[in-house]
Motif scaffolding. Structure first.
Motif, PDB file in Angstrom:
ATOM      1  N   ALA A  32       1.041  -1.072  -0.125  1.00 60.91           N
ATOM      2  CA  ALA A  32      -0.319   0.206   0.107  1.00 60.91           C
ATOM      3  C   ALA A  32       1.107   1.291  -0.288  1.00 60.91           C
ATOM      4  O   ALA A  32       0.963   2.192  -0.788  1.00 60.91           O
ATOM      5  CB  ALA A  32      -0.391  -0.085   1.475  1.00 60.91           C
ATOM      6  N   MET A  35       1.918   2.287  -3.512  1.00 60.48           N
ATOM      7  CA  MET A  35       1.357   2.535  -4.083  1.00 60.48           C
ATOM      8  C   MET A  35       0.707   4.033  -4.177  1.00 60.48           C
ATOM      9  O   MET A  35       0.893   4.837  -4.989  1.00 60.48           O
ATOM     10  CB  MET A  35      -0.158   2.347  -4.131  1.00 60.48           C
ATOM     11  CG  MET A  35      -0.240   0.587  -4.626  1.00 60.48           C
ATOM     12  SD  MET A  35      -1.754  -0.206  -5.348  1.00 60.48           S
ATOM     13  CE  MET A  35      -2.878  -0.313  -3.217  1.00 60.48           C
ATOM     14  N   LEU A  39       1.726   7.238  -6.895  1.00 57.05           N
ATOM     15  CA  LEU A  39       0.709   8.026  -7.323  1.00 57.05           C
ATOM     16  C   LEU A  39       1.193   9.225  -6.861  1.00 57.05           C
ATOM     17  O   LEU A  39       0.948  10.421  -7.240  1.00 57.05           O
ATOM     18  CB  LEU A  39      -0.631   7.628  -6.443  1.00 57.05           C
ATOM     19  CG  LEU A  39      -1.263   6.609  -6.961  1.00 57.05           C
ATOM     20  CD1 LEU A  39      -2.692   6.893  -6.354  1.00 57.05           C
ATOM     21  CD2 LEU A  39      -2.198   6.695  -8.190  1.00 57.05           C
ATOM     22  N   SER A 147      -8.169  14.131  -5.964  1.00 59.79           N
ATOM     23  CA  SER A 147      -8.221  12.530  -5.910  1.00 59.79           C
ATOM     24  C   SER A 147      -7.281  12.288  -5.933  1.00 59.79           C
ATOM     25  O   SER A 147      -6.566  11.284  -4.871  1.00 59.79           O
ATOM     26  CB  SER A 147      -9.030  12.463  -6.305  1.00 59.79           C
ATOM     27  OG  SER A 147      -8.772  12.150  -7.795  1.00 59.79           O
ATOM     28  N   ASP A 148      -6.138  12.371  -7.023  1.00 61.24           N
ATOM     29  CA  ASP A 148      -4.809  11.106  -6.894  1.00 61.24           C
ATOM     30  C   ASP A 148      -3.520  11.140  -5.304  1.00 61.24           C
ATOM     31  O   ASP A 148      -3.157  10.345  -4.763  1.00 61.24           O
ATOM     32  CB  ASP A 148      -4.137  11.190  -8.273  1.00 61.24           C
ATOM     33  CG  ASP A 148      -5.306  10.192  -9.564  1.00 61.24           C
ATOM     34  OD1 ASP A 148      -5.452   9.837  -9.233  1.00 61.24           O
ATOM     35  OD2 ASP A 148      -4.773  11.069  -9.657  1.00 61.24           O
ATOM     36  N   PHE A 150      -4.619  12.964  -2.910  1.00 63.73           N
ATOM     37  CA  PHE A 150      -5.278  12.693  -1.222  1.00 63.73           C
ATOM     38  C   PHE A 150      -4.984  10.955  -1.133  1.00 63.73           C
ATOM     39  O   PHE A 150      -5.656  10.918  -0.533  1.00 63.73           O
ATOM     40  CB  PHE A 150      -6.529  12.883  -1.129  1.00 63.73           C
ATOM     41  CG  PHE A 150      -7.543  12.321  -0.553  1.00 63.73           C
ATOM     42  CD1 PHE A 150      -7.176  13.451   0.611  1.00 63.73           C
ATOM     43  CD2 PHE A 150      -9.432  12.003  -0.064  1.00 63.73           C
ATOM     44  CE1 PHE A 150      -7.503  12.661   2.068  1.00 63.73           C
ATOM     45  CE2 PHE A 150      -9.575  11.857   0.843  1.00 63.73           C
ATOM     46  CZ  PHE A 150      -9.738  11.716   2.141  1.00 63.73           C
ATOM     47  N   VAL A 151      -5.331   9.671  -2.571  1.00 68.75           N
ATOM     48  CA  VAL A 151      -6.049   8.587  -2.041  1.00 68.75           C
ATOM     49  C   VAL A 151      -4.193   8.285  -1.725  1.00 68.75           C
ATOM     50  O   VAL A 151      -4.477   7.568  -0.873  1.00 68.75           O
ATOM     51  CB  VAL A 151      -6.324   7.731  -3.975  1.00 68.75           C
ATOM     52  CG1 VAL A 151      -5.572   6.637  -3.247  1.00 68.75           C
ATOM     53  CG2 VAL A 151      -7.451   8.052  -3.820  1.00 68.75           C
ATOM     54  N   LEU A 154      -3.400   9.030   2.023  1.00 68.87           N
ATOM     55  CA  LEU A 154      -4.447   7.732   2.565  1.00 68.87           C
ATOM     56  C   LEU A 154      -3.666   6.091   3.067  1.00 68.87           C
ATOM     57  O   LEU A 154      -3.501   5.548   3.483  1.00 68.87           O
ATOM     58  CB  LEU A 154      -5.605   7.179   2.190  1.00 68.87           C
ATOM     59  CG  LEU A 154      -6.763   8.611   2.152  1.00 68.87           C
ATOM     60  CD1 LEU A 154      -8.021   8.792   1.073  1.00 68.87           C
ATOM     61  CD2 LEU A 154      -7.628   8.555   3.515  1.00 68.87           C
ATOM     62  N   LEU A 155      -3.364   6.064   1.348  1.00 66.18           N
ATOM     63  CA  LEU A 155      -2.436   4.809   1.305  1.00 66.18           C
ATOM     64  C   LEU A 155      -1.068   5.010   2.175  1.00 66.18           C
ATOM     65  O   LEU A 155      -0.685   3.723   3.400  1.00 66.18           O
ATOM     66  CB  LEU A 155      -2.650   4.089  -0.139  1.00 66.18           C
ATOM     67  CG  LEU A 155      -3.585   4.050  -0.753  1.00 66.18           C
ATOM     68  CD1 LEU A 155      -3.458   3.893  -2.038  1.00 66.18           C
ATOM     69  CD2 LEU A 155      -4.726   3.243  -0.213  1.00 66.18           C
ATOM     70  N   SER A 158      -2.258   5.069   5.460  1.00 56.50           N
ATOM     71  CA  SER A 158      -2.601   3.299   6.198  1.00 56.50           C
ATOM     72  C   SER A 158      -1.171   2.032   6.187  1.00 56.50           C
ATOM     73  O   SER A 158      -1.054   1.595   7.382  1.00 56.50           O
ATOM     74  CB  SER A 158      -3.489   2.697   5.257  1.00 56.50           C
ATOM     75  OG  SER A 158      -4.937   2.866   5.260  1.00 56.50           O
ATOM     76  N   LEU A 210     -12.989  17.051  -1.582  1.00 61.33           N
ATOM     77  CA  LEU A 210     -12.454  15.650  -2.062  1.00 61.33           C
ATOM     78  C   LEU A 210     -13.343  14.824  -0.927  1.00 61.33           C
ATOM     79  O   LEU A 210     -13.501  13.305  -1.256  1.00 61.33           O
ATOM     80  CB  LEU A 210     -10.870  15.754  -2.220  1.00 61.33           C
ATOM     81  CG  LEU A 210     -10.498  15.885  -2.778  1.00 61.33           C
ATOM     82  CD1 LEU A 210      -8.974  16.087  -2.927  1.00 61.33           C
ATOM     83  CD2 LEU A 210     -10.786  15.484  -4.037  1.00 61.33           C
TER      84      LEU A 210
END
Lengths: 212, 212
Positions: A32, A35, A39, A147-148, A150-151, A154-155, A158, A210
Protein backbone atom coordinates in the motif's frame (compact mmCIF):
# COMPACT_ATOMS: atom_id res chain seq x y z
CA UNK A 1 10.18 -18.86 -4.19
CA UNK A 2 9.35 -16.11 -6.69
CA UNK A 3 9.53 -12.59 -5.30
CA UNK A 4 6.06 -11.49 -4.18
CA UNK A 5 6.33 -8.27 -6.21
CA UNK A 6 6.93 -10.37 -9.34
CA UNK A 7 3.52 -12.02 -8.83
CA UNK A 8 0.59 -10.50 -10.67
CA UNK A 9 -1.61 -8.20 -8.60
CA UNK A 10 -4.24 -10.95 -8.81
CA UNK A 11 -1.93 -13.71 -7.56
CA UNK A 12 -0.44 -11.52 -4.83
CA UNK A 13 -3.97 -11.13 -3.50
CA UNK A 14 -4.53 -14.88 -3.69
CA UNK A 15 -1.32 -15.34 -1.66
CA UNK A 16 -2.54 -12.79 0.92
CA UNK A 17 -5.89 -14.56 1.23
CA UNK A 18 -4.46 -18.08 1.57
CA UNK A 19 -4.14 -19.89 4.91
CA UNK A 20 -0.38 -19.27 4.93
CA UNK A 21 0.30 -16.62 7.60
CA UNK A 22 2.78 -14.89 5.26
CA UNK A 23 2.43 -12.80 3.17
CA UNK A 24 0.21 -10.95 5.63
CA UNK A 25 -0.41 -7.46 6.96
CA UNK A 26 3.26 -6.43 6.93
CA UNK A 27 3.72 -7.13 3.22
CA UNK A 28 0.30 -5.62 2.42
CA UNK A 29 1.24 -2.44 4.31
CA UNK A 30 4.46 -2.13 2.29
CA UNK A 31 2.51 -2.71 -0.95
CA UNK A 32 0.00 0.00 0.00
CA UNK A 33 2.89 2.36 0.79
CA UNK A 34 4.46 1.62 -2.60
CA UNK A 35 1.16 2.48 -4.35
CA UNK A 36 0.99 5.74 -2.37
CA UNK A 37 4.55 6.72 -3.33
CA UNK A 38 3.81 5.78 -6.96
CA UNK A 39 0.70 7.98 -7.05
CA UNK A 40 2.49 10.99 -5.53
CA UNK A 41 5.11 10.50 -8.25
CA UNK A 42 2.38 10.46 -10.91
CA UNK A 43 0.89 13.73 -9.67
CA UNK A 44 4.35 15.36 -9.77
CA UNK A 45 4.88 14.10 -13.32
CA UNK A 46 1.51 15.51 -14.42
CA UNK A 47 2.50 18.90 -12.97
CA UNK A 48 6.11 19.22 -14.14
CA UNK A 49 6.55 20.77 -17.58
CA UNK A 50 3.10 22.43 -17.50
CA UNK A 51 3.78 26.18 -17.64
CA UNK A 52 0.93 27.26 -15.39
CA UNK A 53 2.34 25.26 -12.47
CA UNK A 54 5.90 26.55 -13.00
CA UNK A 55 6.17 27.87 -9.42
CA UNK A 56 5.80 24.32 -8.12
CA UNK A 57 8.34 22.68 -10.45
CA UNK A 58 11.43 23.00 -8.25
CA UNK A 59 9.79 21.44 -5.20
CA UNK A 60 8.02 18.71 -7.18
CA UNK A 61 11.21 17.82 -9.10
CA UNK A 62 12.78 16.96 -5.76
CA UNK A 63 9.69 15.03 -4.63
CA UNK A 64 9.34 12.98 -7.83
CA UNK A 65 12.89 11.63 -7.47
CA UNK A 66 12.31 10.85 -3.80
CA UNK A 67 9.06 9.02 -4.63
CA UNK A 68 10.78 6.79 -7.21
CA UNK A 69 13.25 5.76 -4.50
CA UNK A 70 10.43 5.25 -1.97
CA UNK A 71 8.51 3.07 -4.40
CA UNK A 72 11.51 0.80 -4.99
CA UNK A 73 12.33 0.62 -1.27
CA UNK A 74 8.76 -0.18 -0.26
CA UNK A 75 8.41 -2.84 -2.97
CA UNK A 76 11.57 -4.44 -1.56
CA UNK A 77 10.00 -4.41 1.90
CA UNK A 78 6.96 -6.36 0.61
CA UNK A 79 9.29 -9.34 0.20
CA UNK A 80 11.53 -8.53 3.19
CA UNK A 81 8.54 -8.68 5.51
CA UNK A 82 7.52 -12.16 4.42
CA UNK A 83 11.15 -13.38 4.56
CA UNK A 84 11.43 -12.02 8.12
CA UNK A 85 8.29 -13.89 9.16
CA UNK A 86 9.56 -17.09 7.57
CA UNK A 87 12.83 -16.69 9.52
CA UNK A 88 10.91 -16.73 12.83
CA UNK A 89 9.05 -19.88 11.78
CA UNK A 90 12.35 -21.53 10.80
CA UNK A 91 13.99 -20.55 14.11
CA UNK A 92 11.08 -22.01 16.11
CA UNK A 93 11.56 -25.32 14.29
CA UNK A 94 15.20 -25.66 15.41
CA UNK A 95 15.94 -28.70 17.66
CA UNK A 96 15.61 -28.16 21.41
CA UNK A 97 16.83 -31.42 22.99
CA UNK A 98 20.16 -30.45 24.55
CA UNK A 99 20.96 -27.28 26.55
CA UNK A 100 23.23 -26.19 23.66
CA UNK A 101 20.43 -26.66 21.15
CA UNK A 102 18.02 -24.80 23.42
CA UNK A 103 20.41 -21.85 23.73
CA UNK A 104 21.06 -21.77 19.98
CA UNK A 105 17.32 -21.91 19.25
CA UNK A 106 16.56 -19.11 21.72
CA UNK A 107 19.25 -16.93 20.14
CA UNK A 108 17.92 -17.65 16.63
CA UNK A 109 14.35 -16.79 17.65
CA UNK A 110 15.57 -13.61 19.35
CA UNK A 111 17.48 -12.48 16.26
CA UNK A 112 14.61 -13.35 13.94
CA UNK A 113 12.20 -11.38 16.13
CA UNK A 114 14.45 -8.32 15.97
CA UNK A 115 14.50 -8.64 12.17
CA UNK A 116 10.72 -9.09 12.03
CA UNK A 117 10.39 -5.86 14.02
CA UNK A 118 12.89 -3.73 12.10
CA UNK A 119 11.36 -4.61 8.72
CA UNK A 120 7.88 -3.13 9.45
CA UNK A 121 9.61 -0.25 11.24
CA UNK A 122 11.37 0.49 7.93
CA UNK A 123 8.04 0.21 6.09
CA UNK A 124 6.54 2.72 8.53
CA UNK A 125 9.56 5.01 8.29
CA UNK A 126 9.77 5.12 4.49
CA UNK A 127 5.99 5.51 4.14
CA UNK A 128 6.13 8.38 6.63
CA UNK A 129 9.00 9.97 4.67
CA UNK A 130 6.76 9.82 1.59
CA UNK A 131 3.52 11.05 3.20
CA UNK A 132 5.14 14.21 4.58
CA UNK A 133 5.32 15.34 0.92
CA UNK A 134 1.59 14.78 0.35
CA UNK A 135 0.43 18.21 1.60
CA UNK A 136 2.77 20.02 -0.86
CA UNK A 137 1.75 17.74 -3.75
CA UNK A 138 -1.96 18.17 -2.98
CA UNK A 139 -1.62 21.93 -2.57
CA UNK A 140 0.74 22.78 -5.45
CA UNK A 141 0.33 19.86 -7.86
CA UNK A 142 -1.94 19.73 -10.92
CA UNK A 143 -5.45 20.24 -9.47
CA UNK A 144 -6.87 17.68 -11.94
CA UNK A 145 -4.96 15.08 -9.91
CA UNK A 146 -6.09 16.22 -6.47
CA UNK A 147 -7.97 12.99 -5.78
CA UNK A 148 -4.89 10.96 -6.77
CA UNK A 149 -2.74 12.90 -4.28
CA UNK A 150 -5.39 12.37 -1.60
CA UNK A 151 -5.59 8.60 -2.29
CA UNK A 152 -1.77 8.51 -2.12
CA UNK A 153 -1.83 10.12 1.33
CA UNK A 154 -4.53 7.72 2.59
CA UNK A 155 -2.57 4.67 1.40
CA UNK A 156 0.72 5.92 2.87
CA UNK A 157 -0.93 6.74 6.17
CA UNK A 158 -2.50 3.26 6.32
CA UNK A 159 0.89 1.78 5.45
CA UNK A 160 2.48 3.60 8.40
CA UNK A 161 -0.25 2.62 10.84
CA UNK A 162 -0.47 -0.98 9.60
CA UNK A 163 3.30 -1.45 9.70
CA UNK A 164 3.47 0.00 13.20
CA UNK A 165 0.87 -2.53 14.39
CA UNK A 166 3.27 -5.19 13.13
CA UNK A 167 6.11 -3.54 15.06
CA UNK A 168 4.06 -3.46 18.27
CA UNK A 169 3.01 -7.13 18.17
CA UNK A 170 6.70 -8.08 18.10
CA UNK A 171 7.84 -5.80 20.93
CA UNK A 172 7.02 -8.23 23.79
CA UNK A 173 9.37 -10.75 22.12
CA UNK A 174 12.36 -8.36 22.08
CA UNK A 175 14.49 -9.37 25.06
CA UNK A 176 16.83 -6.33 25.01
CA UNK A 177 14.82 -3.67 26.86
CA UNK A 178 16.90 -0.81 25.44
CA UNK A 179 16.36 -2.01 21.90
CA UNK A 180 12.62 -2.48 22.50
CA UNK A 181 12.47 1.09 23.83
CA UNK A 182 14.27 2.47 20.77
CA UNK A 183 11.80 0.64 18.51
CA UNK A 184 8.92 2.06 20.53
CA UNK A 185 10.27 5.57 20.26
CA UNK A 186 10.91 5.19 16.51
CA UNK A 187 7.32 4.01 16.11
CA UNK A 188 5.93 6.96 18.06
CA UNK A 189 7.95 9.40 15.96
CA UNK A 190 6.75 7.91 12.65
CA UNK A 191 3.14 7.91 13.90
CA UNK A 192 3.40 11.52 15.08
CA UNK A 193 4.88 12.90 11.86
CA UNK A 194 2.31 10.97 9.80
CA UNK A 195 -0.59 12.30 11.86
CA UNK A 196 0.75 15.83 11.41
CA UNK A 197 0.94 15.42 7.61
CA UNK A 198 -2.55 13.89 7.50
CA UNK A 199 -4.06 16.81 9.42
CA UNK A 200 -2.79 19.10 6.64
CA UNK A 201 -3.92 16.66 3.93
CA UNK A 202 -7.42 16.42 5.39
CA UNK A 203 -7.78 20.20 5.61
CA UNK A 204 -6.73 20.53 1.95
CA UNK A 205 -8.97 17.63 0.88
CA UNK A 206 -11.96 19.25 2.56
CA UNK A 207 -11.23 22.61 0.94
CA UNK A 208 -11.01 20.85 -2.45
CA UNK A 209 -14.31 19.00 -1.75
CA UNK A 210 -12.67 15.56 -1.93
CA UNK A 211 -14.32 14.72 1.41
CA UNK A 212 -17.71 15.62 2.82
CA UNK B 1 -3.89 -3.68 -23.27
CA UNK B 2 -3.13 -6.32 -20.63
CA UNK B 3 -5.43 -6.25 -17.62
CA UNK B 4 -3.83 -4.20 -14.85
CA UNK B 5 -4.32 -7.01 -12.33
CA UNK B 6 -2.34 -9.31 -14.62
CA UNK B 7 0.67 -6.99 -14.29
CA UNK B 8 3.21 -7.81 -11.61
CA UNK B 9 2.88 -5.82 -8.40
CA UNK B 10 6.11 -4.09 -9.44
CA UNK B 11 4.86 -3.14 -12.92
CA UNK B 12 1.45 -2.08 -11.62
CA UNK B 13 3.29 0.42 -9.42
CA UNK B 14 5.36 1.61 -12.39
CA UNK B 15 2.08 2.17 -14.29
CA UNK B 16 0.64 4.13 -11.33
CA UNK B 17 3.77 6.31 -11.13
CA UNK B 18 3.96 7.07 -14.87
CA UNK B 19 2.78 10.34 -16.41
CA UNK B 20 -0.34 8.63 -17.77
CA UNK B 21 -3.31 9.85 -15.67
CA UNK B 22 -4.72 6.29 -15.57
CA UNK B 23 -4.26 4.02 -13.71
CA UNK B 24 -4.58 6.49 -10.85
CA UNK B 25 -6.21 6.85 -7.47
CA UNK B 26 -9.40 5.02 -8.43
CA UNK B 27 -7.60 1.85 -9.48
CA UNK B 28 -5.21 2.11 -6.51
CA UNK B 29 -8.19 2.40 -4.14
CA UNK B 30 -9.74 -0.76 -5.59
CA UNK B 31 -6.38 -2.57 -5.31
CA UNK B 32 -6.08 -1.52 -1.66
CA UNK B 33 -9.63 -2.74 -1.04
CA UNK B 34 -8.81 -6.09 -2.66
CA UNK B 35 -5.79 -6.49 -0.36
CA UNK B 36 -8.00 -5.70 2.64
CA UNK B 37 -10.61 -8.28 1.64
CA UNK B 38 -7.83 -10.82 0.99
CA UNK B 39 -6.34 -10.28 4.46
CA UNK B 40 -9.70 -10.60 6.22
CA UNK B 41 -10.10 -13.89 4.33
CA UNK B 42 -6.67 -15.04 5.53
CA UNK B 43 -7.52 -14.33 9.16
CA UNK B 44 -10.76 -16.33 8.80
CA UNK B 45 -8.82 -19.24 7.25
CA UNK B 46 -6.31 -19.22 10.11
CA UNK B 47 -9.19 -19.38 12.59
CA UNK B 48 -11.47 -21.97 10.97
CA UNK B 49 -10.71 -25.56 11.92
CA UNK B 50 -8.81 -24.56 15.08
CA UNK B 51 -10.78 -26.09 17.96
CA UNK B 52 -10.22 -23.31 20.47
CA UNK B 53 -11.95 -20.78 18.20
CA UNK B 54 -14.92 -23.09 17.49
CA UNK B 55 -17.47 -20.51 18.68
CA UNK B 56 -16.38 -18.18 15.89
CA UNK B 57 -16.48 -20.74 13.07
CA UNK B 58 -20.04 -20.23 11.89
CA UNK B 59 -19.70 -16.46 11.56
CA UNK B 60 -16.24 -16.62 9.99
CA UNK B 61 -17.31 -19.31 7.48
CA UNK B 62 -19.84 -16.84 6.16
CA UNK B 63 -17.27 -14.01 6.12
CA UNK B 64 -14.55 -16.01 4.34
CA UNK B 65 -16.87 -16.74 1.40
CA UNK B 66 -17.96 -13.13 1.23
CA UNK B 67 -14.32 -11.96 1.25
CA UNK B 68 -13.40 -14.20 -1.68
CA UNK B 69 -16.21 -12.59 -3.66
CA UNK B 70 -15.15 -9.09 -2.52
CA UNK B 71 -11.56 -9.75 -3.57
CA UNK B 72 -12.61 -10.81 -7.08
CA UNK B 73 -15.04 -7.89 -7.43
CA UNK B 74 -12.52 -5.30 -6.25
CA UNK B 75 -9.80 -6.70 -8.52
CA UNK B 76 -12.24 -6.33 -11.42
CA UNK B 77 -12.81 -2.70 -10.39
CA UNK B 78 -9.05 -1.97 -10.61
CA UNK B 79 -9.39 -2.41 -14.38
CA UNK B 80 -12.92 -0.99 -14.63
CA UNK B 81 -11.77 2.29 -13.12
CA UNK B 82 -9.02 2.81 -15.67
CA UNK B 83 -11.33 1.81 -18.54
CA UNK B 84 -13.91 4.35 -17.32
CA UNK B 85 -11.27 7.09 -17.28
CA UNK B 86 -10.11 6.16 -20.78
CA UNK B 87 -13.74 6.37 -21.99
CA UNK B 88 -13.95 10.01 -20.85
CA UNK B 89 -10.72 10.83 -22.68
CA UNK B 90 -12.04 9.10 -25.83
CA UNK B 91 -15.36 10.99 -25.62
CA UNK B 92 -13.55 14.33 -25.30
CA UNK B 93 -11.64 13.57 -28.49
CA UNK B 94 -14.82 13.14 -30.57
CA UNK B 95 -15.27 15.64 -33.45
CA UNK B 96 -17.16 18.85 -32.64
CA UNK B 97 -17.54 20.64 -35.96
CA UNK B 98 -21.26 20.30 -36.75
CA UNK B 99 -24.19 20.76 -34.31
CA UNK B 100 -24.90 17.00 -34.65
CA UNK B 101 -21.29 16.18 -33.75
CA UNK B 102 -21.38 18.58 -30.81
CA UNK B 103 -24.56 16.97 -29.46
CA UNK B 104 -23.18 13.45 -29.91
CA UNK B 105 -19.92 14.43 -28.18
CA UNK B 106 -21.76 16.04 -25.26
CA UNK B 107 -23.89 12.91 -24.83
CA UNK B 108 -20.80 10.66 -24.96
CA UNK B 109 -18.97 12.76 -22.35
CA UNK B 110 -22.07 12.76 -20.14
CA UNK B 111 -22.43 8.97 -20.32
CA UNK B 112 -18.70 8.44 -19.73
CA UNK B 113 -18.81 10.73 -16.70
CA UNK B 114 -21.70 8.74 -15.22
CA UNK B 115 -19.67 5.55 -15.74
CA UNK B 116 -16.55 7.13 -14.19
CA UNK B 117 -18.64 8.01 -11.14
CA UNK B 118 -20.43 4.69 -10.67
CA UNK B 119 -17.19 2.68 -10.85
CA UNK B 120 -15.53 4.31 -7.78
CA UNK B 121 -18.94 4.26 -6.08
CA UNK B 122 -18.89 0.47 -6.53
CA UNK B 123 -15.33 0.33 -5.18
CA UNK B 124 -16.46 2.29 -2.13
CA UNK B 125 -19.56 0.16 -1.69
CA UNK B 126 -17.84 -3.23 -1.93
CA UNK B 127 -14.97 -2.08 0.30
CA UNK B 128 -17.52 -0.85 2.85
CA UNK B 129 -19.37 -4.20 2.63
CA UNK B 130 -16.04 -5.89 3.49
CA UNK B 131 -14.91 -3.54 6.26
CA UNK B 132 -18.13 -3.97 8.24
CA UNK B 133 -16.88 -7.51 8.91
CA UNK B 134 -13.55 -6.31 10.28
CA UNK B 135 -14.70 -5.79 13.90
CA UNK B 136 -15.97 -9.41 14.13
CA UNK B 137 -12.81 -10.80 12.52
CA UNK B 138 -10.57 -8.74 14.79
CA UNK B 139 -12.57 -9.65 17.89
CA UNK B 140 -13.26 -13.34 17.27
CA UNK B 141 -10.53 -14.39 14.83
CA UNK B 142 -7.19 -16.03 15.66
CA UNK B 143 -5.50 -13.49 17.97
CA UNK B 144 -2.12 -14.27 16.35
CA UNK B 145 -3.51 -12.54 13.25
CA UNK B 146 -4.86 -9.45 15.01
CA UNK B 147 -2.44 -7.12 13.23
CA UNK B 148 -3.46 -8.62 9.87
CA UNK B 149 -7.15 -7.95 10.59
CA UNK B 150 -6.26 -4.40 11.64
CA UNK B 151 -4.23 -3.79 8.45
CA UNK B 152 -7.17 -5.17 6.44
CA UNK B 153 -9.53 -2.66 8.06
CA UNK B 154 -7.12 0.25 7.43
CA UNK B 155 -6.76 -0.66 3.75
CA UNK B 156 -10.51 -1.13 3.24
CA UNK B 157 -11.27 2.13 4.98
CA UNK B 158 -8.72 3.96 2.79
CA UNK B 159 -10.24 2.26 -0.25
CA UNK B 160 -13.69 3.61 0.69
CA UNK B 161 -12.44 7.11 1.36
CA UNK B 162 -10.18 7.21 -1.70
CA UNK B 163 -12.89 5.89 -4.01
CA UNK B 164 -15.40 8.41 -2.64
CA UNK B 165 -12.98 11.26 -3.43
CA UNK B 166 -13.07 9.97 -7.01
CA UNK B 167 -16.87 9.98 -6.92
CA UNK B 168 -16.96 13.55 -5.62
CA UNK B 169 -14.63 15.01 -8.28
CA UNK B 170 -17.00 13.71 -10.96
CA UNK B 171 -20.24 14.99 -9.40
CA UNK B 172 -20.07 18.51 -10.92
CA UNK B 173 -19.94 16.86 -14.37
CA UNK B 174 -23.17 14.89 -13.84
CA UNK B 175 -25.90 16.86 -15.62
CA UNK B 176 -28.87 14.94 -14.18
CA UNK B 177 -29.39 16.57 -10.78
CA UNK B 178 -31.43 13.65 -9.42
CA UNK B 179 -28.73 11.17 -10.39
CA UNK B 180 -26.01 13.37 -8.87
CA UNK B 181 -28.04 13.51 -5.66
CA UNK B 182 -28.43 9.73 -5.54
CA UNK B 183 -24.65 9.35 -5.99
CA UNK B 184 -24.07 11.87 -3.22
CA UNK B 185 -26.41 10.01 -0.89
CA UNK B 186 -24.82 6.63 -1.73
CA UNK B 187 -21.42 8.13 -0.97
CA UNK B 188 -22.56 9.50 2.37
CA UNK B 189 -24.04 6.12 3.34
CA UNK B 190 -20.85 4.22 2.47
CA UNK B 191 -18.74 6.78 4.36
CA UNK B 192 -20.99 6.59 7.42
CA UNK B 193 -21.05 2.79 7.67
CA UNK B 194 -17.29 2.66 7.18
CA UNK B 195 -16.68 5.24 9.90
CA UNK B 196 -18.92 3.24 12.25
CA UNK B 197 -16.97 0.01 11.58
CA UNK B 198 -13.63 1.81 12.02
CA UNK B 199 -14.67 3.20 15.40
CA UNK B 200 -15.16 -0.39 16.58
CA UNK B 201 -11.94 -1.53 14.87
CA UNK B 202 -9.91 1.23 16.54
CA UNK B 203 -11.30 0.45 19.98
CA UNK B 204 -10.41 -3.24 19.53
CA UNK B 205 -6.96 -2.37 18.11
CA UNK B 206 -6.20 -0.18 21.10
CA UNK B 207 -7.32 -2.89 23.53
CA UNK B 208 -5.06 -5.36 21.72
CA UNK B 209 -2.16 -2.84 21.84
CA UNK B 210 -1.90 -2.64 18.04
CA UNK B 211 -1.99 1.15 18.33
CA UNK B 212 -0.50 3.52 20.89
Amino acid sequence: MTDLVSLSVRDFNVALASDAPAPGGGSASAAAGAMGASLLGMVCRLTLGKEKYRDAWEELERIVSAMDVSRATLLGLVDEDTRAYDAIVAARKLPKETPEEKAARKKAIDEATILATTVPLQTAYFSMEAVVNAPAVLEKGNPNCASDAFVAALLLSSAVEGALANVRINLPGILDAGLAESFRSGAAQAAGRTAEAMTKVRALAKAKELTA
